[in-house]
Design a protein around this motif. Structure first.
Motif, PDB file in Angstrom:
ATOM      1  N   LEU A  85       1.007  -1.302  -0.061  1.00 37.83           N
ATOM      2  CA  LEU A  85       0.240  -0.118   0.099  1.00 37.83           C
ATOM      3  C   LEU A  85       0.806   1.456   0.004  1.00 37.83           C
ATOM      4  O   LEU A  85       2.006   1.101  -0.250  1.00 37.83           O
TER       5      LEU A  85
ATOM      6  N   LEU B 170     -14.839   2.247   7.469  1.00 41.11           N
ATOM      7  CA  LEU B 170     -14.827   2.585   5.662  1.00 41.11           C
ATOM      8  C   LEU B 170     -16.100   1.867   5.295  1.00 41.11           C
ATOM      9  O   LEU B 170     -16.227   0.500   5.341  1.00 41.11           O
TER      10      LEU B 170
ATOM     11  N   LEU C 168      -7.438  -0.686  -0.636  1.00 41.32           N
ATOM     12  CA  LEU C 168      -8.456  -0.092   0.208  1.00 41.32           C
ATOM     13  C   LEU C 168      -9.019   1.186  -0.515  1.00 41.32           C
ATOM     14  O   LEU C 168      -8.138   2.190  -0.683  1.00 41.32           O
ATOM     15  N   SER C 169      -9.961   1.195  -0.937  1.00 44.29           N
ATOM     16  CA  SER C 169     -10.604   2.499  -1.539  1.00 44.29           C
ATOM     17  C   SER C 169     -11.956   2.419  -1.250  1.00 44.29           C
ATOM     18  O   SER C 169     -12.685   1.493  -0.953  1.00 44.29           O
ATOM     19  N   PRO C 170     -12.511   3.755  -1.321  1.00 42.40           N
ATOM     20  CA  PRO C 170     -14.014   3.852  -1.092  1.00 42.40           C
ATOM     21  C   PRO C 170     -15.054   3.075  -1.822  1.00 42.40           C
ATOM     22  O   PRO C 170     -16.184   2.586  -1.438  1.00 42.40           O
TER      23      PRO C 170
ATOM     24  N   ILE D 220      -2.724   5.670   0.278  1.00 43.82           N
ATOM     25  CA  ILE D 220      -3.371   4.544   0.400  1.00 43.82           C
ATOM     26  C   ILE D 220      -2.981   3.697   1.650  1.00 43.82           C
ATOM     27  O   ILE D 220      -1.906   3.478   1.969  1.00 43.82           O
ATOM     28  N   GLY D 221      -3.839   3.728   2.509  1.00 45.21           N
ATOM     29  CA  GLY D 221      -3.561   2.608   3.803  1.00 45.21           C
ATOM     30  C   GLY D 221      -2.851   3.614   5.041  1.00 45.21           C
ATOM     31  O   GLY D 221      -2.898   3.134   6.114  1.00 45.21           O
TER      32      GLY D 221
ATOM     33  N   TYR E 142      -5.474   7.566   3.461  1.00 45.61           N
ATOM     34  CA  TYR E 142      -6.578   7.405   2.454  1.00 45.61           C
ATOM     35  C   TYR E 142      -6.954   5.708   2.794  1.00 45.61           C
ATOM     36  O   TYR E 142      -6.255   4.923   2.838  1.00 45.61           O
ATOM     37  N   PRO E 143      -8.462   5.590   2.637  1.00 43.88           N
ATOM     38  CA  PRO E 143      -9.452   6.422   2.709  1.00 43.88           C
ATOM     39  C   PRO E 143      -9.321   7.207   3.973  1.00 43.88           C
ATOM     40  O   PRO E 143      -8.965   6.674   5.042  1.00 43.88           O
TER      41      PRO E 143
ATOM     42  N   GLU F 113     -11.505   7.901   6.220  1.00 39.36           N
ATOM     43  CA  GLU F 113     -12.036   7.164   7.522  1.00 39.36           C
ATOM     44  C   GLU F 113     -11.075   6.475   8.199  1.00 39.36           C
ATOM     45  O   GLU F 113     -11.041   5.998   9.362  1.00 39.36           O
ATOM     46  N   PHE F 114      -9.925   5.976   7.309  1.00 39.85           N
ATOM     47  CA  PHE F 114      -8.991   5.032   7.924  1.00 39.85           C
ATOM     48  C   PHE F 114      -7.738   5.816   8.313  1.00 39.85           C
ATOM     49  O   PHE F 114      -6.720   5.156   8.526  1.00 39.85           O
TER      50      PHE F 114
END
Lengths: 301, 351
Positions: free
Chosen positions: A16, A36, A68-70, B41-42, B45-46, B48-49
């Motif tokens: 990631l 999420l 991990l993405s929306p 990412i991670g 992003y996202p 919320e995380f």
């Protein structure tokens, strides 16, 4: 740990850390911290990893995420499998290394699965060290096993990488019918990334990427071909190329020996193939380099 | 000095500003980047995380507290004289246990293995590290481990593991200090490492102080803190720093401080398996790459790393105690021998 950059640490350890454009998505408007939402599914960060919930029900807990993405998440399962979560639902998909193992076995390998004789064996053979190295790397990553390499009795410079393991064979048998007959493309378990790896590994074993001068013409031709005795399998590969990458193909008539050839039809698709997918085989990589370096290639055909 | 961080935080609210911290000097801060529209990412992003949510002004304010005063402690034990290269070994993988073939005065084992593998920890608690490994030399216990483990461990956990394992020396606890974290987070972690280092004074084994920090000021503070406590030897985790070409600058600062304050300074370069060619008297090195390379099928030869099938080594005979006259390709199925060969090559570079 914890020296250097967090970004590179995440990339090394979890794959990631890549940058994404998040302009105009302010934090204060985001949902609850550590939750999420993807459609009806909620992924929640817990002490030992991540929990997937639907409504009040916990679907499962997972140690890591690969994506991990929306709108999409890939959660790591064991034996090289991933759980894809999208607003539509969830499904199991092959990780790229596992897709690669199945493609290597489909092209130049075999699976022995015999309950009566208690014979369980996975093998992949090649003359190219780089392919054997890559196959063994994937086996180590997915199953944590180290296949042994043996020279073939009758074929010069040909090595076989063999692993006898009931666990590995039983697992692979769920995703490919190679043990009982011809191979197929595991469409139900492929996403774009694993499809890319499947094609890359298959062409490395049973395909050709070449860059040849045209007959009596001063130009060159890029060739991307797949070979197999399993004509149905080749049709499935053509279908995969069309579905995932929008590439048109043509299937040639069977030879006397029963080998069928399938070729990527358009020059622009062939160029896209070598750029986006490629091959692990040294000779193919050299041809790709030559082709991409050659001037005016994009304008041809 | 900048009083406004890239993240939007006002540095004038922070007690460390000016006296310790130069303010926001980094252009790679992940919170700052997120504010400008690039998330990772991670990590951020996202949203919320977001792992750095706590350090972002839009959500909450989190600032480090002032570090406690340090007084030198004569009890501090740090009598560790390490050789030029100290191999790291794995407790769970016997292929790394080389001492039947090659004698080494010190080895390093990793506490992370004991934390992650409970059955291994019980075995070692019953026998002690020396009996478990069958190693008669000295053992340094490394506390360098993954971030998620560091967040869980308390001081008692560290002391329990060290007391049960009975090593000959240990390091002060590790923390995470990333260059692209907001400075208030890396300051919190650096100060935490100082507090834990002080708490290790109660141990009855020699302790090597672990130097941490994301920027020069933090590294300097961490080094001064270790010396002020009374530890004579220090360790610098440097794998990532070397990868980012930041090692030279950091090391210059560390050695400068140690030379001023200690008569015989000594720094263990943790995670570096090749000599730097400077500070020869002060530095020793340790690494696990001799085995990692072997596991990946790489063959080391005079500082070069190549595939076993590489034409330059493929059919070359080697007479070391591992190869015993075999050619490189014959080591293909013998990871232990290949690892031992790589270890001998690594040690040879420090001779």
């Amino acid at each position: 740990m914890g020296s250097g950059r967090r970004e590179s640490q995440f990339e090394d350890r979890f794959g990631l850390g890549g940058p994404v454009d998040s302009f105009n998505t302010p934090c204060s408007e985001a949902g609850k911290p550590n939750q999420l939402w993807i459609g009806d599914y909620c992924i929640e960060r817990i002490e030992n990893g991540l929990a997937l919930k639907k409504g009040n029900e916990t679907v499962g807990t997972y140690r890591e995420a690969a994506v991990l993405s929306p709108d999409r998440a890939l959660l790591k399962l064991d034996k090289g499998m991933l759980l894809e979560v999208t607003p539509k639902g969830t499904r199991d998909v092959l990780s790229p290394p596992k897709g690669g193992i199945i493609a290597f076995i489909s092209s130049d390998g075999s699976i022995t699965y015999n309950r009566k004789k208690s014979a369980y064996q996975v093998r992949f053979g090649s003359k190219s060290d780089e392919l054997l190295d890559k196959y063994e790397e994937f086996m180590k990553e997915v199953y944590d096993v180290e296949p042994k390499r043996y020279p073939h009795k009758d074929r010069e410079h040909f090595f076989e990488s063999i692993k006898g393991s009931k666990e590995v064979v039983e697992d692979l048998n769920k995703y490919t019918p190679k043990a009982t007959g011809d191979w197929n493309v595991p469409f139900d378990y492929l996403d774009k990334e694993s499809a890319r790896m499947f094609l890359k590994c298959f062409i490395s074993g049973d395909g050709n990427i070449g860059y040849y001068p045209r007959y009596e013409r001063p130009s060159y031709r890029l060739e991307v071909r797949f070979y197999s005795k399993n004509r149905e399998g080749l049709k499935e590969i053509a279908d995969l190329l069309d579905r995932e990458f929008g590439m048109a193909t043509r299937l040639y008539k069977e030879t006397k020996e029963g080998v069928s050839t399938m070729e990527i039809a358009l020059q622009e698709d062939r160029i896209r193939y070598v750029r986006e997918i490629g091959s692990f085989k040294k000779e193919h990589q050299e041809a790709i380099d030559r082709a991409l370096e050659a001037e005016g290639l994009d304008e041809e055909d | 000095m900048r009083t406004q961080g890239n993240c939007g935080k006002n540095c004038l609210d922070c007690v460390l500003f000016r006296s310790y911290c130069p303010g926001c000097i980094t252009r790679v801060c992940l919170v700052g980047k997120c504010k400008n529209g690039t998330s990772h990412i991670g990590i951020t992003y996202p949203k919320e995380f977001c792992r750095l949510r706590e350090y972002c002004k839009a959500v909450t304010r989190s600032l480090p507290s002032y570090p406690a005063e340090v007084t030198p402690n004569p009890k501090a034990q740090s009598d560790v004289s390490l050789p030029k290269f100290v191999p790291v070994v794995s407790l769970a993988d016997e292929r790394t246990w080389f001492w039947r073939d090659v004698q080494q005065p010190w080895i390093i084992v990793r506490m992370a293995e004991l934390i992650k593998n409970k059955s291994l920890a019980w075995k070692i608690a019953a026998q002690g590290l020396h009996d478990f490994l069958g190693f008669e030399g000295k053992i340094l216990l490394s506390t360098v481990m993954e971030d998620e483990l560091l967040d869980k461990l308390t001081l008692e956990d560290y002391i329990n593991v060290i007391t049960a394992a009975r090593p000959d020396a240990t390091m002060t606890p590790d923390v995470y200090t990333y260059l692209d974290d907001p400075l208030c987070l890396s300051w919190q972690q650096t100060i935490k490492s100082g507090d834990l280092a002080r708490a290790f004074l109660g141990l009855d084994v020699p302790v090597v102080g672990l130097i941490k920090g994301a920027i020069g000021k933090q590294v300097a503070w961490s080094t001064q803190n270790i010396v002020a406590i009374g530890y004579q030897a220090a360790a610098l985790p440097c794998r990532e720093l070397a990868r980012l070409d930041l090692l030279d600058g950091m090391l210059m600062g560390v050695i400068g401080i140690l030379r001023k304050r200690l008569r015989d300074p000594h720094v263990l370069m943790y995670g570096l398996s090749y000599p730097l060619g400077k500070y020869k008297r002060e530095l020793s090195y340790s690494g696990f790459s001799w085995f990692i390379n072997a596991r990946r099928g790489f063959y080391q030869k005079q500082g070069n790393v190549c595939f076993l099938t590489d034409t330059s080594v493929r059919f070359e005979k080697c007479d070391c105690v591992a190869c015993k006259g075999r050619v490189a390709l014959d080591l293909r199925d013998d990871t232990k021998a290949l690892a031992l060969h790589n270890l001998l090559q690594t040690i040879g570079r420090f001779a």
